[in-house]
Design a protein around this motif. Structure first.
Motif, PDB file in Angstrom:
ATOM      1  N   THR A 194       0.834  -1.211  -0.222  1.00  7.68           N
ATOM      2  CA  THR A 194       0.062  -0.144  -0.120  1.00  7.68           C
ATOM      3  C   THR A 194       0.823   1.075   0.065  1.00  7.68           C
ATOM      4  OG1 THR A 194      -1.744  -1.098   1.215  1.00  7.68           O
ATOM      5  CG2 THR A 194      -1.961   1.336   0.999  1.00  7.68           C
ATOM      6  N   VAL A 195       1.834   1.277   0.837  1.00  6.53           N
ATOM      7  CA  VAL A 195       2.662   2.213   0.851  1.00  6.53           C
ATOM      8  C   VAL A 195       4.003   1.965   0.304  1.00  6.53           C
ATOM      9  CG1 VAL A 195       3.985   3.785   2.378  1.00  6.53           C
ATOM     10  CG2 VAL A 195       1.781   3.335   3.006  1.00  6.53           C
ATOM     11  N   ILE A 196       4.821   2.920  -0.600  1.00 11.53           N
ATOM     12  CA  ILE A 196       5.937   2.532  -1.400  1.00 11.53           C
ATOM     13  C   ILE A 196       7.199   2.151  -0.254  1.00 11.53           C
ATOM     14  CG2 ILE A 196       7.658   3.351  -2.967  1.00 11.53           C
ATOM     15  CD1 ILE A 196       4.705   2.898  -4.076  1.00 11.53           C
ATOM     16  N   GLU A 197       7.955   1.336  -0.663  1.00 15.35           N
ATOM     17  CA  GLU A 197       9.089   0.964   0.394  1.00 15.35           C
ATOM     18  C   GLU A 197       9.779   1.877   1.153  1.00 15.35           C
ATOM     19  OE1 GLU A 197      12.679  -2.287   0.428  1.00 15.35           O
ATOM     20  OE2 GLU A 197      11.141  -2.481  -1.269  1.00 15.35           O
ATOM     21  N   GLU A 198      10.242   3.044  -0.025  1.00 15.13           N
ATOM     22  CA  GLU A 198      11.003   3.638   0.500  1.00 15.13           C
ATOM     23  C   GLU A 198      10.663   4.880   1.724  1.00 15.13           C
ATOM     24  OE1 GLU A 198      11.912   7.270  -2.269  1.00 15.13           O
ATOM     25  OE2 GLU A 198      11.201   5.533  -3.556  1.00 15.13           O
ATOM     26  N   TYR A 199       9.219   4.738   1.826  1.00 13.82           N
ATOM     27  CA  TYR A 199       8.623   5.530   2.733  1.00 13.82           C
ATOM     28  C   TYR A 199       7.920   4.680   3.956  1.00 13.82           C
ATOM     29  CZ  TYR A 199       8.780   9.042  -0.973  1.00 13.82           C
ATOM     30  OH  TYR A 199       9.063   9.878  -2.101  1.00 13.82           O
ATOM     31  N   ILE A 200       8.392   3.691   4.066  1.00 13.53           N
ATOM     32  CA  ILE A 200       8.121   2.851   5.306  1.00 13.53           C
ATOM     33  C   ILE A 200       9.191   2.622   6.293  1.00 13.53           C
ATOM     34  CG2 ILE A 200       7.421   0.480   5.829  1.00 13.53           C
ATOM     35  CD1 ILE A 200       6.229  -0.110   3.155  1.00 13.53           C
ATOM     36  N   THR A 201       9.019   3.223   7.455  1.00 19.73           N
ATOM     37  CA  THR A 201       9.720   3.254   8.538  1.00 19.73           C
ATOM     38  C   THR A 201       9.064   2.495   9.733  1.00 19.73           C
ATOM     39  OG1 THR A 201       9.131   5.121   9.454  1.00 19.73           O
ATOM     40  CG2 THR A 201      10.958   5.209   7.677  1.00 19.73           C
ATOM     41  N   LEU A 202       9.658   2.060  10.780  1.00 14.91           N
ATOM     42  CA  LEU A 202       9.046   1.560  11.920  1.00 14.91           C
ATOM     43  C   LEU A 202       8.097   2.657  12.598  1.00 14.91           C
ATOM     44  CD1 LEU A 202      11.675  -0.785  13.812  1.00 14.91           C
ATOM     45  CD2 LEU A 202       9.662  -1.495  12.312  1.00 14.91           C
ATOM     46  N   GLU A 203       8.414   3.795  12.423  1.00 15.56           N
ATOM     47  CA  GLU A 203       7.655   4.911  13.091  1.00 15.56           C
ATOM     48  C   GLU A 203       6.276   5.113  12.164  1.00 15.56           C
ATOM     49  OE1 GLU A 203      10.720   5.278  12.633  1.00 15.56           O
ATOM     50  OE2 GLU A 203      11.613   5.596  14.381  1.00 15.56           O
ATOM     51  N   VAL A 204       6.539   4.898  10.917  1.00 15.34           N
ATOM     52  CA  VAL A 204       5.298   5.104   9.942  1.00 15.34           C
ATOM     53  C   VAL A 204       4.460   3.823  10.282  1.00 15.34           C
ATOM     54  CG1 VAL A 204       4.637   4.701   7.607  1.00 15.34           C
ATOM     55  CG2 VAL A 204       6.322   6.212   8.170  1.00 15.34           C
ATOM     56  N   ILE A 205       4.761   2.637  10.612  1.00  9.76           N
ATOM     57  CA  ILE A 205       3.872   1.562  10.844  1.00  9.76           C
ATOM     58  C   ILE A 205       3.328   1.574  12.115  1.00  9.76           C
ATOM     59  CG2 ILE A 205       3.780  -0.812  10.911  1.00  9.76           C
ATOM     60  CD1 ILE A 205       6.285  -0.979   9.153  1.00  9.76           C
ATOM     61  N   ILE A 258       2.226   6.669  -2.044  1.00 10.83           N
ATOM     62  CA  ILE A 258       1.320   5.487  -1.989  1.00 10.83           C
ATOM     63  C   ILE A 258       1.519   4.968  -3.408  1.00 10.83           C
ATOM     64  CG2 ILE A 258      -1.205   5.383  -2.070  1.00 10.83           C
ATOM     65  CD1 ILE A 258      -0.109   6.392   0.636  1.00 10.83           C
ATOM     66  N   ASN A 259       0.935   3.409  -3.124  1.00 11.63           N
ATOM     67  CA  ASN A 259       0.991   2.682  -4.563  1.00 11.63           C
ATOM     68  C   ASN A 259      -0.514   3.155  -4.874  1.00 11.63           C
ATOM     69  OD1 ASN A 259       0.288   0.641  -6.299  1.00 11.63           O
ATOM     70  ND2 ASN A 259       1.882  -0.832  -5.125  1.00 11.63           N
ATOM     71  N   VAL A 260      -0.670   3.863  -5.929  1.00 17.64           N
ATOM     72  CA  VAL A 260      -1.974   4.297  -6.355  1.00 17.64           C
ATOM     73  C   VAL A 260      -2.745   3.164  -6.737  1.00 17.64           C
ATOM     74  CG1 VAL A 260      -3.148   5.929  -7.825  1.00 17.64           C
ATOM     75  CG2 VAL A 260      -1.134   6.541  -6.652  1.00 17.64           C
ATOM     76  N   ASN A 261      -2.181   2.219  -7.539  1.00 17.40           N
ATOM     77  CA  ASN A 261      -2.923   1.113  -8.446  1.00 17.40           C
ATOM     78  C   ASN A 261      -3.701   0.409  -7.067  1.00 17.40           C
ATOM     79  OD1 ASN A 261      -2.534   2.030 -10.972  1.00 17.40           O
ATOM     80  ND2 ASN A 261      -0.573   0.856 -11.313  1.00 17.40           N
ATOM     81  N   ALA A 262      -2.680  -0.046  -6.255  1.00 15.03           N
ATOM     82  CA  ALA A 262      -2.996  -1.030  -5.118  1.00 15.03           C
ATOM     83  C   ALA A 262      -4.095  -0.265  -4.391  1.00 15.03           C
ATOM     84  CB  ALA A 262      -2.202  -1.418  -4.196  1.00 15.03           C
TER      85      ALA A 262
END
Length: 336
Positions: free
Chosen positions: A70-81, A131-135
């Motif tokens: 759902t979220v692009i990998e480079e914008y995923i951190t533990l804080e984001v999750i 954001i992964n727009v398609n998903a």
């Protein structure tokens, strides 16, 4: 490497799965309780067994993979999750408290997406890039499609049953449909477990990758699906009686025949969406199915005022959860 924050995120994710269970227990047991086929306790126990049984069948994890992207990998951190989970848990508890059958799936997706977009802002990037727009569009489209598909299938099943049983004695037919409802509710609980447990599996696996505990190319550790299916099953056993009342009596009065139709339609719809890796809402699906059986009787049999209120909750879930996710990340960023 296992860090304290990673452990906290995993615990929060499993807690969300547990909350998902008791929040969404109504989806599986509302009709079987309202038709008095089972007592509330036996109904949640029945549902929990089949929630967990899905662990042995749904091994492809397609829905988990969709959630993870759902979220692009480079914008995923533990804080984001972490922020996304806090937002999802907050909205789920709020809607549970007020007896609103909102979607746990969309709550999780909205919270995760909102915190990811907020993180992109901190990096000076366009939030939409996170954001992964398609998903995301595929998921959002099923806010409409899941209840419509469920309603359509339930109408077809109800009409077929009515025609087959038109000469049956009412008392004999009701006895048989009460037995059949045990099977249809089991099927719905099985599909509910297979669809909903995977959503948290995807989040935990992404957290493990973001925390450096596993490689992105690794297979999902077996303890993740096992713990997720166990958590949602235990949550289902805890019930969700306010939402049971809304789903089982407030939308339309449900007979055993209609319970079989609605639950079977819900199970089929969820099976289809799981096959294609679409994290559809169990809540939306069964609500549409219940509306379908009501419409077959007559359009006025459905309490449309209640239904419209539910639609508002569905529409607001993703944006509200996204805002909560973004705000939570801002608090973490600026104050912690």
């Amino acid at each position: 490497m296992i860090t304290t924050l990673l452990v906290v995120v995993i615990v929060l994710a499993i807690a969300f799965d547990y909350i998902n269970g008791f929040h969404d227990a109504a989806n599986s047991i509302a009709t079987i309780v309202s038709t008095k086929v089972l007592t509330p306790f036996m109904a949640v126990l029945w549902a929990a067994i089949f929630n967990f049984a899905a662990y042995f069948y749904f091994t492809d994890h397609k829905v988990a993979n969709t959630i993870a992207k759902t979220v692009i990998e480079e914008y995923i951190t533990l804080e984001v999750i972490f922020a996304g989970l806090v937002a999802a848990i907050s909205w789920n508890l709020f809607t549970w408290y007020y007896g609103i059958p909102s979607s746990s799936s969309h709550t999780l997706i909205g919270g995760f997406a909102g915190s990811g977009m907020a993180y992109a802002l901190f990096l000076g990037a366009n939030p939409i890039e996170a954001i992964n727009v398609n998903a995301t569009l595929k998921i959002i489209s099923f806010i409409v499609l899941a209840p419509v598909i469920g309603m359509t299938i339930s109408i077809i099943i109800t009409l077929i049953i009515i025609n087959i049983c038109r000469n049956a004695r009412p008392r004999v037919a009701e006895k048989w449909f009460k037995i059949l409802q045990l099977i249809s509710s089991a099927g719905l609980s099985f599909a509910h477990g297979g669809n909903d447990a995977q959503k948290v599996m995807g989040i935990i696996f992404v957290a493990m990758i973001a925390g450096g505990a596993v490689e992105a190319t690794s297979d999902m550790p077996e303890w993740i699906p096992l713990s997720c299916y166990a958590a949602i099953s235990l949550g289902t056993m805890s019930g969700g009686w306010k939402i049971v009342k809304t789903m089982g009596t407030k939308i339309t009065k449900v007979t055993p025949l209609e319970g079989v139709s609605a639950e079977t339609a819900g199970a089929i719809t969820l099976g289809i969406t799981e096959h294609f890796g679409i994290p559809a809402s169990t809540t939306h699906t069964i609500t549409g199915s219940i509306i379908g059986v009501g419409v077959v009787k007559r359009v006025s049999a459905v309490r449309w005022g209640v239904t419209i209120s539910l639609l508002w909750a569905w529409v607001l879930t993703i944006p509200v959860s996204a805002v909560l996710g973004g705000l939570t990340l801002m608090v973490i960023h600026y104050f912690l």
